[in-house]
Design a protein around this motif. Structure first.
Motif, PDB file in Angstrom:
ATOM      1  N   GLY A  23     -11.966  14.079  -3.649  1.00 54.19           N
ATOM      2  CA  GLY A  23     -13.323  14.435  -3.265  1.00 54.19           C
ATOM      3  C   GLY A  23     -13.399  15.235  -1.993  1.00 54.19           C
ATOM      4  O   GLY A  23     -12.393  15.661  -1.424  1.00 54.19           O
ATOM      5  N   ASN A  24     -14.608  15.426  -1.538  1.00 55.81           N
ATOM      6  CA  ASN A  24     -14.893  16.282  -0.400  1.00 55.81           C
ATOM      7  C   ASN A  24     -14.995  15.446   0.879  1.00 55.81           C
ATOM      8  O   ASN A  24     -16.058  14.943   1.209  1.00 55.81           O
ATOM      9  N   VAL A  25     -13.870  15.305   1.569  1.00 57.73           N
ATOM     10  CA  VAL A  25     -13.834  14.607   2.845  1.00 57.73           C
ATOM     11  C   VAL A  25     -13.452  15.629   3.894  1.00 57.73           C
ATOM     12  O   VAL A  25     -12.487  16.367   3.729  1.00 57.73           O
ATOM     13  N   ARG A  26     -14.233  15.708   4.963  1.00 54.18           N
ATOM     14  CA  ARG A  26     -13.920  16.679   6.017  1.00 54.18           C
ATOM     15  C   ARG A  26     -13.080  16.013   7.093  1.00 54.18           C
ATOM     16  O   ARG A  26     -13.532  15.072   7.748  1.00 54.18           O
ATOM     17  N   PRO A  27     -11.842  16.503   7.286  1.00 57.34           N
ATOM     18  CA  PRO A  27     -11.044  15.964   8.391  1.00 57.34           C
ATOM     19  C   PRO A  27     -11.648  16.391   9.726  1.00 57.34           C
ATOM     20  O   PRO A  27     -12.371  17.382   9.807  1.00 57.34           O
ATOM     21  N   ALA A  28     -11.365  15.633  10.758  1.00 58.79           N
ATOM     22  CA  ALA A  28     -11.865  15.944  12.101  1.00 58.79           C
ATOM     23  C   ALA A  28     -10.746  16.622  12.886  1.00 58.79           C
ATOM     24  O   ALA A  28      -9.681  16.021  13.063  1.00 58.79           O
ATOM     25  N   PRO A  29     -10.940  17.856  13.343  1.00 56.79           N
ATOM     26  CA  PRO A  29      -9.895  18.549  14.092  1.00 56.79           C
ATOM     27  C   PRO A  29      -9.443  17.725  15.305  1.00 56.79           C
ATOM     28  O   PRO A  29     -10.249  17.298  16.118  1.00 56.79           O
ATOM     29  N   GLY A  30      -8.141  17.460  15.360  1.00 55.51           N
ATOM     30  CA  GLY A  30      -7.577  16.732  16.496  1.00 55.51           C
ATOM     31  C   GLY A  30      -7.756  15.231  16.465  1.00 55.51           C
ATOM     32  O   GLY A  30      -7.340  14.540  17.395  1.00 55.51           O
ATOM     33  N   HIS A  31      -8.361  14.690  15.399  1.00 60.04           N
ATOM     34  CA  HIS A  31      -8.628  13.248  15.337  1.00 60.04           C
ATOM     35  C   HIS A  31      -8.339  12.720  13.936  1.00 60.04           C
ATOM     36  O   HIS A  31      -8.472  13.442  12.950  1.00 60.04           O
ATOM     37  N   THR A  32      -7.999  11.450  13.839  1.00 62.36           N
ATOM     38  CA  THR A  32      -7.863  10.784  12.543  1.00 62.36           C
ATOM     39  C   THR A  32      -9.174  10.071  12.253  1.00 62.36           C
ATOM     40  O   THR A  32      -9.678   9.331  13.085  1.00 62.36           O
ATOM     41  N   ARG A  33      -9.725  10.334  11.078  1.00 59.98           N
ATOM     42  CA  ARG A  33     -10.967   9.674  10.653  1.00 59.98           C
ATOM     43  C   ARG A  33     -10.636   8.443   9.831  1.00 59.98           C
ATOM     44  O   ARG A  33      -9.652   8.427   9.094  1.00 59.98           O
ATOM     45  N   ILE A  34     -11.453   7.432   9.937  1.00 58.79           N
ATOM     46  CA  ILE A  34     -11.360   6.241   9.097  1.00 58.79           C
ATOM     47  C   ILE A  34     -12.545   6.299   8.138  1.00 58.79           C
ATOM     48  O   ILE A  34     -13.702   6.288   8.565  1.00 58.79           O
ATOM     49  N   VAL A  35     -12.228   6.397   6.837  1.00 51.38           N
ATOM     50  CA  VAL A  35     -13.250   6.629   5.820  1.00 51.38           C
ATOM     51  C   VAL A  35     -13.234   5.485   4.808  1.00 51.38           C
ATOM     52  O   VAL A  35     -12.177   5.156   4.255  1.00 51.38           O
ATOM     53  N   PRO A  36     -14.391   4.845   4.534  1.00 51.05           N
ATOM     54  CA  PRO A  36     -14.428   3.805   3.499  1.00 51.05           C
ATOM     55  C   PRO A  36     -14.256   4.433   2.119  1.00 51.05           C
ATOM     56  O   PRO A  36     -14.866   5.468   1.823  1.00 51.05           O
ATOM     57  N   VAL A  37     -13.400   3.816   1.275  1.00 49.77           N
ATOM     58  CA  VAL A  37     -13.101   4.368  -0.043  1.00 49.77           C
ATOM     59  C   VAL A  37     -13.169   3.298  -1.124  1.00 49.77           C
ATOM     60  O   VAL A  37     -13.071   2.094  -0.840  1.00 49.77           O
TER      61      VAL A  37
END
Length: 85
Positions: A23-37
């Motif tokens: 799917g369409n998840v936007r990464p954050a430049p310079g950071h790790t995102r925590i995304v519920p899945v």
């Protein structure tokens, strides 16, 4: 839960399970995102409506995916789960 307990006890961190993040998840430049899945047939997909500060999607999630800045669609993401995979 295991990574948290291992870190608190000073033990080495276990390898995290992983799955293709669809799917369409936007990464954050310079950071790790925590995304519920949620689990899907061929991987995991971000829970709709997930954004920082809103815990509703996290409550519906099967796991939390760690999305590094260089992530691209269908790459394998590390998963933080509360149940064995």
């Amino acid at each position: 839960m295991q990574p948290l307990l291992a870190g608190l006890a000073g033990r080495p961190l276990p390898d995290l399970p992983g799955a293709p993040l669809l799917g369409n998840v936007r990464p954050a430049p310079g950071h790790t995102r925590i995304v519920p899945v949620r689990w899907q047939r061929y991987g995991v997909r971000a829970v709709d409506g997930a954004h920082s500060g809103y815990l509703g999607p996290a409550a519906l999630a099967d796991a939390l995916a760690a999305v590094p800045p260089e992530w691209e669609e269908c790459d394998v993401a590390d998963l933080l789960t509360t149940a064995p995979v």
